[in-house]
Design an enzyme around this catalytic site. Structure first.
Site, mmCIF file in Angstrom:
data_model
loop_
_atom_site.group_PDB
_atom_site.id
_atom_site.type_symbol
_atom_site.label_atom_id
_atom_site.label_comp_id
_atom_site.label_asym_id
_atom_site.label_seq_id
_atom_site.Cartn_x
_atom_site.Cartn_y
_atom_site.Cartn_z
ATOM 1 N N GLY A 74 22.575 51.977 -59.930
ATOM 2 C CA GLY A 74 23.745 52.144 -59.067
ATOM 3 C C GLY A 74 23.540 53.385 -58.229
ATOM 4 N N VAL A 103 27.096 56.862 -53.773
ATOM 5 C CA VAL A 103 27.097 58.325 -53.675
ATOM 6 C C VAL A 103 26.959 59.019 -55.039
ATOM 7 C CG1 VAL A 103 29.620 58.315 -53.517
ATOM 8 C CG2 VAL A 103 28.355 60.306 -52.752
ATOM 9 N N MET A 104 27.684 58.551 -56.048
ATOM 10 C CA MET A 104 27.633 59.225 -57.346
ATOM 11 C C MET A 104 26.264 59.063 -58.010
ATOM 12 S SD MET A 104 30.380 60.911 -58.133
ATOM 13 C CE MET A 104 30.372 61.097 -59.911
ATOM 14 N N ASN A 147 19.001 49.784 -57.731
ATOM 15 C CA ASN A 147 20.306 49.393 -57.181
ATOM 16 C C ASN A 147 20.252 47.911 -56.848
ATOM 17 O OD1 ASN A 147 22.971 50.508 -56.100
ATOM 18 N ND2 ASN A 147 22.253 49.293 -54.366
ATOM 19 N N VAL A 164 27.944 52.407 -61.452
ATOM 20 C CA VAL A 164 28.436 51.382 -60.519
ATOM 21 C C VAL A 164 29.951 51.313 -60.580
ATOM 22 C CG1 VAL A 164 26.300 50.051 -60.723
ATOM 23 C CG2 VAL A 164 28.277 49.445 -62.164
ATOM 24 N N HIS A 175 41.651 64.267 -68.909
ATOM 25 C CA HIS A 175 41.302 65.285 -67.901
ATOM 26 C C HIS A 175 41.942 64.931 -66.560
ATOM 27 C CE1 HIS A 175 38.943 66.287 -64.344
ATOM 28 N NE2 HIS A 175 38.661 67.442 -64.917
ATOM 29 N N ASN A 176 41.796 63.690 -66.155
ATOM 30 C CA ASN A 176 42.369 63.273 -64.871
ATOM 31 C C ASN A 176 43.901 63.337 -64.893
ATOM 32 O OD1 ASN A 176 39.661 62.651 -64.442
ATOM 33 N ND2 ASN A 176 40.146 60.877 -63.183
#
Ligand code: NDP
Length: 481
Positions: free
Chosen positions: A9, A12-13, A33, A74, A185-186
Site C-alpha cells: 500500500g 501517502v502513508m 502496491n 491500505v 488517542h484519536n
C-alpha cells in the site's frame, strides 16, 4: 529475498513509512502496491532508498527474508481483508503480517484470530502522526503476539519518533490492543481540540480580541503547563491571513467540522463498556452539530442572550487567565476519561496494558504530543492500578488551583449563551465523581416503580422491591441484576 521488512500500500502513508524504514541503517524495504504505477513512481522518485519493488504478491514474498514481516498501509476495511488474504496465500507459518491502517479494534481481534490459525502472526498497529509522522517518526501502537514483537520491536523502534531519548513505541498488548489505544488517542484528540476551540470562542467573543491577538495568547500558553502541539498549531492557524480577502483565515473557513469516524468509535466503544467519556462524546457531538447547516439555519432566530451584547468582561486579562485554567482542568478530565476507557478495554479484552507507557509513547510523533504526558507516566509509576487518573496528587493540585476559574467560565458561558459543551460536561463529570450522594438513588426508585428493577439499601445487604401498586411495603427480592 534480501529485504527485512515490506510495505503493502503505497499511497501517502505507506510510501512515507517505507521511506522512513529505508532511511534507517540496516533496513532493506520490499514494496508492493495493487496499482503498479504507485510502486514505479516511488522507486523512481527515491533511488536513494534502495527499495526492492514487486509487481505481484509472489514476487513480494520472494523479496523478503524469513521470517517475513510486512506492514499493510491500505484503506481500512475491506481492502485490508483483501490484502491479508493475499499475504496469507504467499506467506508461511512464522511470518508476520502487520496492519498499520486505522482499523477498528474488533476487526483486528477477528483478523488476528483468523490469521493465527494459519500459523502466521498478525499484528494490528496504530500509527499516529499523519503523513509527516510516517516519514519522520510516528508514535506507534502495535498489538499482536509477544513473538511478533521480538522481530518487529527493533525495526519499529528505529523508525518511531523520539521523545526525550526514548522511541515512541511499545508493545501495547495482544491482538486488538494497539488499535484500541490508537482509537482512544484519536478520541482524546477530539476532546483536546474542542476544548481549545471553546477557549478561543470565549476569548474572542468575551474580549473582542482579534484572531492574531489570540494567536499571541496561545503562543504564550504554549510556554506553560498547556504546552502541546495542538496549542502550538492553534496559534499558527489563528495568525494566518487569507491571501484572497485579507481577513483572518479562521473567519473565511466554513464553520462545519469534519470527522473520519474514530471519535465516534471511541464513544460507541465507551458506551458499550459503560465508561463515561463525556468530554470526547461532547467533542464528537459538537462536530456533528456544527455540520448540520440546515438545522442551524432554521434555529438561528431562537431566543437567547445576544452573546456579544451581554458579554461584558471588566478585566480581559483576568478573564483570559480564567479560561486558561478552565482549559487546563477540562483537559485533565478528558485525558483521565480516555485512560479510564483504556483501562476498561484492557479489563474487558484481557490485555495487559501499561498505562504509563502509553502516555510515554504519545509524547512524540502524534497529534496530542505534550510535555504534560510525563505527569501521566509519573502518576501510573507511583500507583500502577490508579483507578481515576485525575486523583493523582499532581492533578489534584492542578484542579484545586483551577477550579474556581473553571466554574466561573462555565457559569459565564451559560449566562451569555456561548456554547462550551466540553468545558461544562468536564466540570459536571468532575462534580459527579466528587459527590457524596448522587441522584442515582432516585433513578433506582423510579426503575423499581415502573419496572420492578429492585434496589439495594445502604444499611443492609440484599436486594429489595417496594410493592408500589400494592400496600407499598418493601419485600426482599431475588437478585436478578
Ligand atoms: P488510503 O487510505 O487513501 O488508501 C489508499 C491505498 O489503499 C492505496 O495504496 C490503494 O491501492 C490501496 N487499496 C485500496 N483498496 C485496495 C484493495 N482492495 N486492495 C489492495 N489495495 C487497496 O491511503 P493513506 O495512505 O491515506 O492511508 C493508509 C492507511 O493509513 C489507512 O488505513 C489510513 O486510515 C491510515 N492512516 C492514515 C493517516 C493519514 O494521516 N492519512 C494517519 C494514520 C493512519 P491502489 O493504489 O491500487 O488504489
Amino acid at each position: 529475498g534480501q529485504a527485512n521488512i515490506g510495505v503493502v500500500g503505497l499511497a501517502v502513508m505507506g510510501s512515507n513509512l517505507a521511506r522512513n524504514l529505508a532511511s534507517r541503517e540496516g533496513n532493506t524495504v520490499a514494496v508492493y502496491n495493487r496499482s503498479s504505477d504507485k510502486t514505479e513512481h516511488l522507486v523512481q522518485a527515491h533511488p536513494e532508498a534502495g527499495f526492492a519493488p514487486a509487481f505481484s504478491y509472489e514476487e513480494f514474498a520472494a523479496n523478503l527474508q524469513k521470517p517475513r514481516a510486512a506492514i499493510i498501509m491500505v484503506k481500512a476495511g475491506r481492502p485490508t481483508d483483501a490484502v491479508i488474504d493475499e499475504l496469507v496465500r504467499v506467506f508461511e507459518p512464522g511470518d508476520i503480517i502487520v496492519d498499520g491502517g486505522n482499523a477498528l479494534f474488533t476487526d483486528t481481534i477477528r483478523r488476528e484470530k483468523a490469521v493465527r490459525e494459519t500459523g502466521i502472526n498478525f499484528v494490528g498497529m496504530g500509527v499516529s502522526g499523519g503523513e509527516e509522522g510516517a516519514l519522520l517518526g510516528p508514535s506507534i501502537m502495535p498489538g499482536g503476539s509477544d513473538e511478533s514483537w521480538v522481530t518487529l520491536g527493533p525495526i519499529l523502534k528505529s523508525i518511531a519518533a523520539i521523545a526525550e531519548g526514548e522511541p515512541c513505541v511499545t508493545h501495547v498488548g495482544h491482538d486488538g490492543a494497539g488499535h484500541f489505544v490508537k482509537m482512544v488517542h484519536n478520541g482524546i484528540e477530539y476532546a483536546d481540540m474542542q476544548l481549545i476551540a471553546e477557549a478561543y470562542d470565549l476569548i474572542r467573543r468575551g474580549t473582542g480580541k482579534s484572531p492574531a491577538e489570540i494567536a499571541d495568547i496561545f503562543a504564550e500558553w504554549n510556554r506553560g503547563e498547556l504546552e502541546s502541539y495542538l496549542i502550538e498549531i492553534t496559534a499558527e492557524v489563528l495568525r494566518q491571513t487569507d491571501a484572497a480577502t485579507g481577513r483572518p483565515l479562521v473567519d473565511v473557513i466554513v464553520d462545519q467540522a469534519g470527522a473520519k469516524g474514530t471519535g465516534a468509535w471511541t464513544v460507541q466503544t465507551a458506551l458499550s463498556l459503560g465508561v463515561p467519556v463525556s468530554g470526547i462524546a461532547e467533542a464528537t457531538f459538537a462536530r456533528s452539530l456544527s455540520s448540520h447547516a440546515e438545522q442551524r439555519e432554521i434555529s438561528g432566530g431562537l431566543p437567547g442572550p445576544s452573546a456579544e451584547g451581554d458579554f461584558a468582561v471588566d478585566d480581559a486579562d483576568e478573564f483570559i487567565e480564567k479560561i486558561r485554567l478552565a482549559l487546563w482542568a477540562s483537559k485533565i478530565v478528558a485525558y483521565s476519561q480516555g485512560f479510564d476507557e483504556i483501562r476498561a478495554g484492557a479489563a474487558e479484552y484481557g490485555w495487559k496494558i501499561d498505562l504509563g507507557a502509553i502516555a510515554g509513547i504519545w509524547r512524540g510523533g502524534c497529534i496530542i504530543r505534550a510535555q504534560f504526558l510525563n505527569r501521566i507516566t509519573e502518576a501510573y509509576a507511583e500507583t500502577p492500578d490508579l483507578a481515576v487518573l485525575l486523583t493523582a496528587p499532581y492533578f489534584v493540585e492542578a484542579l484545586e488551583r483551577s477550579q474556581s476559574a473553571w466554574r466561573d467560565v462555565v457559569a459565564t458561558s451559560a449566562r451569555v449563551g456561548i456554547p462550551a459543551p466540553a468545558f461544562s460536561s468536564s466540570l459536571a463529570y468532575y462534580d459527579g465523581l466528587r459527590a457524596e450522594r448522587l441522584p442515582a438513588a432516585l433513578i433506582q426508585g423510579q426503575r423499581d416503580f415502573f419496572g420492578a428493577h429492585t434496589y439495594k439499601r445502604i444499611d443492609k445487604p440484599g436486594t429489595f422491591h417496594t410493592l408500589w401498586s400494592g400496600d407499598r411495603s418493601e419485600i426482599e427480592a431475588e437478585d436478578t441484576h
